[in-house]
Enzyme design. Structure first.
Site, short mmCIF file in Angstrom:
data_model
loop_
_atom_site.label_atom_id
_atom_site.label_comp_id
_atom_site.label_asym_id
_atom_site.label_seq_id
_atom_site.Cartn_x
_atom_site.Cartn_y
_atom_site.Cartn_z
N CYS A 46 0.82 -1.23 0.00
CA CYS A 46 0.00 0.00 0.00
C CYS A 46 0.84 1.27 0.00
CB CYS A 46 -0.98 -0.01 1.17
SG CYS A 46 -0.27 0.33 2.78
N HIS A 55 -2.48 1.27 6.78
CA HIS A 55 -2.91 1.21 5.38
C HIS A 55 -3.12 2.62 4.85
CE1 HIS A 55 -4.30 -0.57 1.74
NE2 HIS A 55 -5.45 0.05 1.79
N HIS A 92 -5.94 2.29 -4.30
CA HIS A 92 -4.95 1.74 -3.36
C HIS A 92 -4.55 0.34 -3.77
CE1 HIS A 92 -8.14 -0.51 -0.76
NE2 HIS A 92 -8.66 -0.22 -1.92
#
Length: 517
Positions: A422, A476, A488
């Site tokens: 990520c 994240h 993402h």
């Protein structure tokens, strides 16, 4: 219920194996999608679908949402009651009582039966092991940095040494720390002279000096044997009143659009031929490919989806350059007289194909049959772009580059150009689109830049989440693209894609946002 029968000519014996009706519930599978439904009503529905008679069903007043496909009826009901148990603090079990099923509170009935040495006990067994004890759990991120740690002091007192487990938390994955603690494992069993009242879920008193099994125990399993005029019973016992907790089923998949907003940028342009269809047409019906009612007031279309890949003349190279569209994807239609705009793909059909020359067939939904019949035009479609009503020049560059990596695989620790985790994805996009250097890991990215309130988000802002909830440690990150969506690289087994900030997981675990533009 007698489930097995066998005969032996050498001894003139007939043997029977019998199980209570609960056996049926462990063999029969269900396909159900429960939405905000009372747990007790879920149990009733499962029993009804299996045509099983019902007696008493424990009330919880707890509602449950989950989808079960190919899951046994037993696991479905117990999963619902496991969730209810977290709120009611009670233990539940399914009981087959002769010809009816009950769901009852477990351990509330203590039998008057006493199993005692020298009277009705044949033998007892007891064992305990610390081999699998875990009394300390440490959670680390993907780079080995500690996120949190917790010690179970009660388990520690049992063994007086630390026995530790380390969990590496994925980017957007919840970790249930408490479920990782394990105390000393104890097991005990009893074989004695039978009593038909001794069934699973009941409490029974035992007194045996050798194994020191003295006191109240809970029956986990019961087996009864009648042979040669003697009735014996075998019981698996537990020191605690434990529920058979289940956690199966799955969340209903959410339809995640690939795009969002008003100002469409990026993407790849393809030739297209446009025709019309109307919900009143016999060949089309009035529902889409997911049996949802078609709404001509919304800009929707039929486009090449699943069936297009079945065409034998398509080579792998051709298909890699001409993407198949998914339900819920958005495309931009351009070049028509009065039908240009952003459309949502919600249908397909046998004639909705990609021609050998690469031209897409697109069927636009009309509310008027005459207009639909008379409509056929050539133009262009743009696939894989992004759009937002307030995107700045720099944000467009950033988002366009991010969208060029849609479909790239998530690989833990990867930083591009074709695999990402990520934070590797966000770092690569900022560096290669704008020359802006941001930290490597999501936690550090969430500390720098300018803090932005969620209501003031702009395309290009970084949005941060924690699998531990809104007060947890950031693990994240994604890039906000507008219209409540972000792009993402989610997790292992997934690919770079667009998700909604308002989706249940991301809304629940949202932490903050930072602006680097």
């Amino acid at each position: 219920m007698i489930i097995n029968r066998s005969k032996d000519s050498s001894s003139n014996e007939i043997s029977f194996v019998s199980k209570d009706m609960g056996f049926l519930l462990t063999q029969s599978e269900v396909s159900c999608n429960f939405k905000d439904k009372l747990v007790e009503d879920i149990a009733k529905q499962v029993f009804a679908e299996n045509r099983l008679a019902v007696g008493t069903i424990a009330k919880t007043n707890v509602k449950y949402t989950k989808m079960f496909i190919g899951v046994t009826g037993y696991d479905t009901i117990m999963s619902a009651y496991t969730e209810a148990s977290k709120k009611t603090k009670k233990k539940y079990m399914i009981e087959a009582n002769l010809d009816k099923f009950n769901v009852i509170e477990k351990g509330t009935i203590t039998l008057s039966v006493m199993f005692e040495e020298g009277f009705n006990i044949i033998n007892t067994t007891f064992s305990e092991s610390m081999e699998n004890v875990k009394n300390k759990v440490i959670v680390v991120d993907q780079y080995g940095s500690k996120i949190s740690e917790k010690i179970d002091n009660e388990v520690f007192k049992e063994v007086n040494v630390i026995m530790q487990k380390v969990i590496q938390q994925q980017e957007n994955q919840d970790v249930d720390v408490d479920s990782e603690f394990k105390g000393i494992e104890k097991s005990c069993s009893l074989r004695g002279y039978g009593d038909v009242s001794c069934i699973t879920g009941r409490g029974v008193k035992v007194k045996d000096s050798y194994t020191k099994l003295v006191g109240l125990f809970y029956i986990d399993t019961d087996k009864h044997t009648w042979q040669n005029g003697e009735y014996q019973i075998e019981l698996e016992l537990n020191f605690q009143n434990l529920m058979d907790e289940k956690s199966v089923g799955q969340d209903e998949p959410k339809e995640e659009s690939n795009l969002g907003g008003d100002d469409y940028t990026g993407g790849t342009e393809f030739s297209a031929v446009f025709t019309g269809y109307c919900p009143t047409k016999a060949e089309g019906g009035d529902t889409d490919c997911r049996e949802k009612k078609l709404d001509p007031s919304k800009k929707t279309c039929a486009a090449p989806m699943v069936d297009v890949y079945d065409q034998p003349h398509y080579s792998k190279d051709f298909l890699s350059k001409h993407p198949r569209l998914k339900y819920g994807d958005k495309i931009q239609i351009i070049g028509t007289k009065n039908r240009d705009g952003i459309y949502t793909v919600n249908d397909n059909g046998p004639k909705i194909i990609i021609e050998k020359n690469g031209k897409y067939h697109i069927d636009i939904l009309f509310g008027n049959q005459k207009e639909s019949d008379n409509f056929k035009e050539n133009g262009k479609i743009i696939i894989g772009g992004s759009y937002s009503s307030n995107t700045t020049g720099k944000a467009k560059q950033l988002i366009n580059l991010a969208f060029s990596k849609k479909g790239c695989k998530y690989v833990w620790g990867a930083t591009g150009p074709n695999t990402f985790d990520c934070s590797g994805f966000t770092q690569w996009c900022y560096k290669n689109a704008l020359g802006i250097k941001i930290p490597r890991v999501s936690r550090e990215q969430g500390r720098l830049g300018k803090s932005v309130e969620k209501k003031n988000l702009q395309p290009g802002d970084l949005v941060f989440f924690s699998s531990e909830g809104p007060k947890g440690t950031i693990n994240h990150v994604g890039i906000f693209i507008g219209n409540g969506e972000f792009i993402h690289s989610p997790k292992t087994g997934d690919v770079v894609k667009v998700s909604s900030l308002n989706g249940s997981y991301y809304n629940k675990n949202y932490i903050t946002a930072r602006r680097y533009l």
